[in-house]
Enzyme design. Sequence first.
Site, mmCIF file in Angstrom:
data_model
loop_
_atom_site.group_PDB
_atom_site.id
_atom_site.type_symbol
_atom_site.label_atom_id
_atom_site.label_comp_id
_atom_site.label_asym_id
_atom_site.label_seq_id
_atom_site.Cartn_x
_atom_site.Cartn_y
_atom_site.Cartn_z
ATOM 1 N N GLU A 1 34.228 45.109 43.096
ATOM 2 C CA GLU A 1 33.977 43.828 42.412
ATOM 3 C C GLU A 1 32.809 43.155 43.106
ATOM 4 O OE1 GLU A 1 37.301 41.068 42.963
ATOM 5 O OE2 GLU A 1 37.715 41.963 44.919
ATOM 6 N N TYR B 1 43.665 30.386 48.524
ATOM 7 C CA TYR B 1 42.996 29.307 47.795
ATOM 8 C C TYR B 1 42.880 29.649 46.319
ATOM 9 C CZ TYR B 1 38.751 32.112 47.475
ATOM 10 O OH TYR B 1 37.856 33.101 47.181
ATOM 11 N N LYS C 1 44.388 36.302 47.261
ATOM 12 C CA LYS C 1 43.181 35.458 47.320
ATOM 13 C C LYS C 1 43.184 34.691 48.637
ATOM 14 C CE LYS C 1 40.392 32.502 44.276
ATOM 15 N NZ LYS C 1 39.213 33.348 44.079
ATOM 16 N N LEU D 1 40.433 41.379 43.320
ATOM 17 C CA LEU D 1 41.189 40.219 42.886
ATOM 18 C C LEU D 1 41.272 40.279 41.364
ATOM 19 C CD1 LEU D 1 42.407 37.469 43.945
ATOM 20 C CD2 LEU D 1 40.362 36.458 42.945
#
Lengths: 288, 288
Positions: B179, B33, B146, B204
């Site tokens: 992250e 996505y 992702k 990412l």
Amino acid sequence: MSRIAYVNGRYVPHRQATVSIEDRGLQFADGVYEVTAVRSGQLIDETPHLERLKYSLSELRIAMPLALGALRFVQREIIARNRIADGIVYIQVTRGAARRDHPFPAGASPTLIVTGRNSKPNAAQADSGIAVITVPDIRWQRCDIKSVGLLANVLAKQAAREAGAWEAWFIDREGYITEGSSTNVWMVSQDGELVTRQADHSILNGITRRTIQRLCGDLQLRLVERPISVSEIAQAREAFVTSATSFVMPVVKLNGHELSDGVPGALARRLRAEYLRLADRPKAASRR
Amino acid sequence: MSRIAYVNGRYVPHRQATVSIEDRGLQFADGVYEVTAVRSGQLIDETPHLERLKYSLSELRIAMPLALGALRFVQREIIARNRIADGIVYIQVTRGAARRDHPFPAGASPTLIVTGRNSKPNAAQADSGIAVITVPDIRWQRCDIKSVGLLANVLAKQAAREAGAWEAWFIDREGYITEGSSTNVWMVSQDGELVTRQADHSILNGITRRTIQRLCGDLQLRLVERPISVSEIAQAREAFVTSATSFVMPVVKLNGHELSDGVPGALARRLRAEYLRLADRPKAASRR
């Protein structure tokens, strides 16, 4: 005959069965599932599968969408309406549909999907044994939850297919096998011990795995739960995998090299036969 | 006005927009996505988002469902039909619907979903700064893709909410921050260096992260890419997170303790202002 699926309280033609594009199963892999084998129209190990479904949901704090009795009823309806003799029933539960946002949504109702289908018996495959490859275990660290977050499993199974193998075993950072992409892994060591990895967060505690463990007790086999390295299993007397749909499946090739002299091991064959005998017992006795 | 979604070639009312129960996005998290911010009706960083979509799909060997030009057109239609001024456009692509089986199915067509919505500005939150907590990074090891396999992110964000925080930072086995559950993490060290983790398989590579990196070059700021430990960021001059929807968001509390004296840092505020100025430039110039 067209297939019938159950979705959120309704039986609908399989081809028209849908969920919202904002179902959290689709947007976040925020859901869990179970696959239960059907043999001669009867579910194998129905109760442990439903218990594990409850466990997975509980770990994610998703409510059971139906009482267990109602869910048993739906599974039987799916078997009857789809005339399933030998095959599977698939249950999926997600956290439901909600405006996309990571945290648990307030007020969403879980989505419940139940489907079923006939499938081909895998006896011929069990007679010849299967080939496996190894791949790094890159999955998340809560594999004890049977979530639909299966992308790493998909990639592993695809790698196996492209290598001419049926299954891929995941290898952890220390060089030990965790499990297969859709199976648990077993070996009979050179010492004659039956070995399978202990059930922690690194593997799914297979229902068939547990049934085989009980069988081992009944048959007075020596069983050890510990990690197995790739080099150790390459030298093992025999190796096999277990799952709800493959039952007990002998492994005869590992990364292109013969395992167990290239033929299904005696113990694997025996456990498969015993497992199927148990599954075929009259219903009242086999509801474990 | 009711929302309109795009699903596989058709514009449909959002509430009636569905996918098959055998969509591989739903059954295997076999999809990816993108979320692109919309500001004054214009997409921010549209091209890098579409390029990253191509990357994610390519890593999974899923075909692009539409040519880039057509996808750009659909995004504009979604903005127009939903009258989006400030908000987001969401694109999801899955491997498509197929009889459930782990390997890539032959002949399935990718599913393409595009939705959009208005959302509230987060300027007040940026003025006060946010609280974060830390959680172990239990995610899979291909976070550069992702994918919709976001269950660990969901659990982390939920843990943050229950702790009264807005974001959760994932901590790897060595004690370093990878992250946030939906953001990249930055700090200004005691030495005045701007630091963010290098983009490898553990994070990412955020589009906003990359835009901020370019901005740092323009502003002649010292930028270092390396892992950041929890203890180091607890002592940092300032910390902030970036994402397509939060832009640049100052962090003022970490696991209940004040960070950056409890007020948004000067550099975070400056970068946020510069980022928004860049996003608000006339269209022709901002199509990066």
